[in-house]
Design a protein around this motif. Structure first.
Motif, PDB file in Angstrom:
ATOM      1  N   ARG A   1       0.830  -1.204   0.000  1.00 47.72           N
ATOM      2  CA  ARG A   1       0.000   0.000   0.000  1.00 47.72           C
ATOM      3  C   ARG A   1       0.867   1.258   0.000  1.00 47.72           C
ATOM      4  O   ARG A   1       0.593   2.217  -0.699  1.00 47.72           O
ATOM      5  CB  ARG A   1      -0.910  -0.006   1.235  1.00 47.72           C
ATOM      6  N   THR A   2       1.920   1.242   0.802  1.00 48.45           N
ATOM      7  CA  THR A   2       2.789   2.404   0.896  1.00 48.45           C
ATOM      8  C   THR A   2       3.522   2.662  -0.407  1.00 48.45           C
ATOM      9  O   THR A   2       3.606   3.789  -0.882  1.00 48.45           O
ATOM     10  CB  THR A   2       3.809   2.221   2.041  1.00 48.45           C
ATOM     11  N   SER A   3       4.053   1.595  -0.992  1.00 47.81           N
ATOM     12  CA  SER A   3       4.862   1.763  -2.190  1.00 47.81           C
ATOM     13  C   SER A   3       4.026   2.171  -3.396  1.00 47.81           C
ATOM     14  O   SER A   3       4.520   2.818  -4.309  1.00 47.81           O
ATOM     15  CB  SER A   3       5.601   0.453  -2.506  1.00 47.81           C
ATOM     16  N   SER A   4       2.727   1.805  -3.408  1.00 48.53           N
ATOM     17  CA  SER A   4       1.896   2.118  -4.561  1.00 48.53           C
ATOM     18  C   SER A   4       1.064   3.378  -4.353  1.00 48.53           C
ATOM     19  O   SER A   4       0.356   3.798  -5.251  1.00 48.53           O
ATOM     20  CB  SER A   4       0.955   0.940  -4.859  1.00 48.53           C
TER      21      SER A   4
ATOM     22  N   LEU B   1     -13.453   9.084  -3.149  1.00 46.38           N
ATOM     23  CA  LEU B   1     -12.733   9.182  -1.873  1.00 46.38           C
ATOM     24  C   LEU B   1     -13.350   8.243  -0.833  1.00 46.38           C
ATOM     25  O   LEU B   1     -12.632   7.596  -0.063  1.00 46.38           O
ATOM     26  CB  LEU B   1     -12.750  10.624  -1.365  1.00 46.38           C
ATOM     27  N   CYS B   2     -14.673   8.151  -0.813  1.00 50.76           N
ATOM     28  CA  CYS B   2     -15.331   7.228   0.115  1.00 50.76           C
ATOM     29  C   CYS B   2     -14.958   5.780  -0.189  1.00 50.76           C
ATOM     30  O   CYS B   2     -14.762   4.969   0.729  1.00 50.76           O
ATOM     31  CB  CYS B   2     -16.852   7.391   0.025  1.00 50.76           C
ATOM     32  N   GLN B   3     -14.826   5.471  -1.464  1.00 55.82           N
ATOM     33  CA  GLN B   3     -14.511   4.095  -1.861  1.00 55.82           C
ATOM     34  C   GLN B   3     -13.076   3.729  -1.510  1.00 55.82           C
ATOM     35  O   GLN B   3     -12.813   2.634  -1.000  1.00 55.82           O
ATOM     36  CB  GLN B   3     -14.767   3.921  -3.352  1.00 55.82           C
TER      37      GLN B   3
ATOM     38  N   VAL C   1      -5.979  17.791  -5.594  1.00 62.77           N
ATOM     39  CA  VAL C   1      -7.246  18.463  -5.857  1.00 62.77           C
ATOM     40  C   VAL C   1      -6.953  19.850  -6.393  1.00 62.77           C
ATOM     41  O   VAL C   1      -6.241  20.634  -5.764  1.00 62.77           O
ATOM     42  CB  VAL C   1      -8.112  18.561  -4.580  1.00 62.77           C
ATOM     43  N   TYR C   2      -7.493  20.144  -7.546  1.00 62.45           N
ATOM     44  CA  TYR C   2      -7.363  21.469  -8.157  1.00 62.45           C
ATOM     45  C   TYR C   2      -8.669  22.223  -7.906  1.00 62.45           C
ATOM     46  O   TYR C   2      -9.759  21.704  -8.173  1.00 62.45           O
ATOM     47  CB  TYR C   2      -7.127  21.350  -9.663  1.00 62.45           C
TER      48      TYR C   2
ATOM     49  N   GLN D   1      -6.757  14.531  -9.452  1.00 56.57           N
ATOM     50  CA  GLN D   1      -5.804  13.735 -10.232  1.00 56.57           C
ATOM     51  C   GLN D   1      -5.058  12.791  -9.303  1.00 56.57           C
ATOM     52  O   GLN D   1      -4.509  13.202  -8.285  1.00 56.57           O
ATOM     53  CB  GLN D   1      -4.815  14.632 -10.975  1.00 56.57           C
ATOM     54  N   VAL D   2      -5.084  11.520  -9.657  1.00 59.38           N
ATOM     55  CA  VAL D   2      -4.338  10.497  -8.930  1.00 59.38           C
ATOM     56  C   VAL D   2      -3.563   9.710  -9.979  1.00 59.38           C
ATOM     57  O   VAL D   2      -4.114   8.843 -10.650  1.00 59.38           O
ATOM     58  CB  VAL D   2      -5.258   9.558  -8.130  1.00 59.38           C
ATOM     59  N   GLY D   3      -2.291  10.025 -10.139  1.00 59.89           N
ATOM     60  CA  GLY D   3      -1.528   9.401 -11.208  1.00 59.89           C
ATOM     61  C   GLY D   3      -2.111   9.787 -12.547  1.00 59.89           C
ATOM     62  O   GLY D   3      -2.284  10.964 -12.850  1.00 59.89           O
TER      63      GLY D   3
END
Length: 240
Positions: free
Chosen positions: A23-26, A101-103, A32-33, A85-87
């Protein structure tokens, strides 16, 4: 020695360590813009705060038209805020962002699994998207363009508040517990208060807003409302 130590570690502990490392490495910190004067941006930021999700906030100043720059157009071709944006993943709607975010937080409080409660949350999220924020956006756009707002739109706004009043049979829109739809709607309703006050027939809405005042994450909304009020006051001074 290492092999002996490895054998003495319980299997479940090894699995936990491996999972934590994965989890940490990935993990990629979400960006948030947006601009806190925007109700949908505050909705997303408050949701992240409640869920304790570490995000990076990149301000897009709406009053400097930074949402229309080439840089932001690459993020969101619609040139609206917020955007997440996430990756390589980009999500361009506040409701979709909050649900995402909830998921990822595996939250079952703001967005409950119970089908009836979830339907209630969805219903109010759709109401916010189709009605509350649509009216807010139209009125604010007219106001900052120094154009009059027609009477029909004002009446539609108060009719939308009537619907909120109807749904507030308890402390919150979904019953006796704050849900995602409450956070979504309160950001919009409080943004309109400097222009259109609550009426006597909106006593439950008034109490509902007061319910938020002692909650730590609500400072995000207060901060955005202060900034919005400054922009409104600046327009008022120009008109004067």
């Amino acid at each position: 020695m290492l092999r002996l130590l490895h054998k003495n570690i319980p299997t479940k502990m090894l699995q936990y360590c491996n999972l934590s490392y994965a989890r940490t490495s990935s993990f990629v910190k979400p960006i948030v813009y947006g601009d806190e004067v925007s109700p949908p941006v505050r909705f997303v930021l408050m949701t992240a705060s409640i869920l304790k999700i570490d995000i990076e906030f990149h301000k897009i100043d709406l009053f400097k038209n930074e949402n229309r720059t080439d840089f932001y157009r690459e993020i969101n071709p619609l040139q609206k805020v917020p955007a997440l944006q996430v990756g390589d993943l980009k999500i361009l709607d506040s409701h979709a962002i909050a649900l995402y975010l909830c998921q990822i937080a595996d939250d079952k409080d703001l967005y409950p699994q119970d089908p009836a409660l979830r339907a209630k949350v969805n219903q109010m999220l759709f109401f916010n998207s189709s009605t509350l924020f649509r009216i807010d956006s139209y009125i604010m756009s007219k106001y900052f363009a120094r154009q009059p707002v027609n009477k029909t739109t004002v009446e539609e706004w108060y009719a939308a508040l009537d619907y909120l009043e109807y749904n507030l049979n308890d402390n919150w829109l979904g019953g006796n517990k704050m849900l995602l739809c409450d956070i979504c709607a309160v950001a919009v309703v409080t943004s309109m208060l400097p222009l259109f006050s609550l009426t006597k027939r909106h006593k439950r809405v008034k109490q509902w807003i007061e319910n938020f005042q002692c909650l730590p994450f609500y400072d995000i909304n207060r901060r955005g409302l202060v900034n919005l009020r400054m922009c409104i006051d600046a327009i008022n001074n120009v008109r004067a």
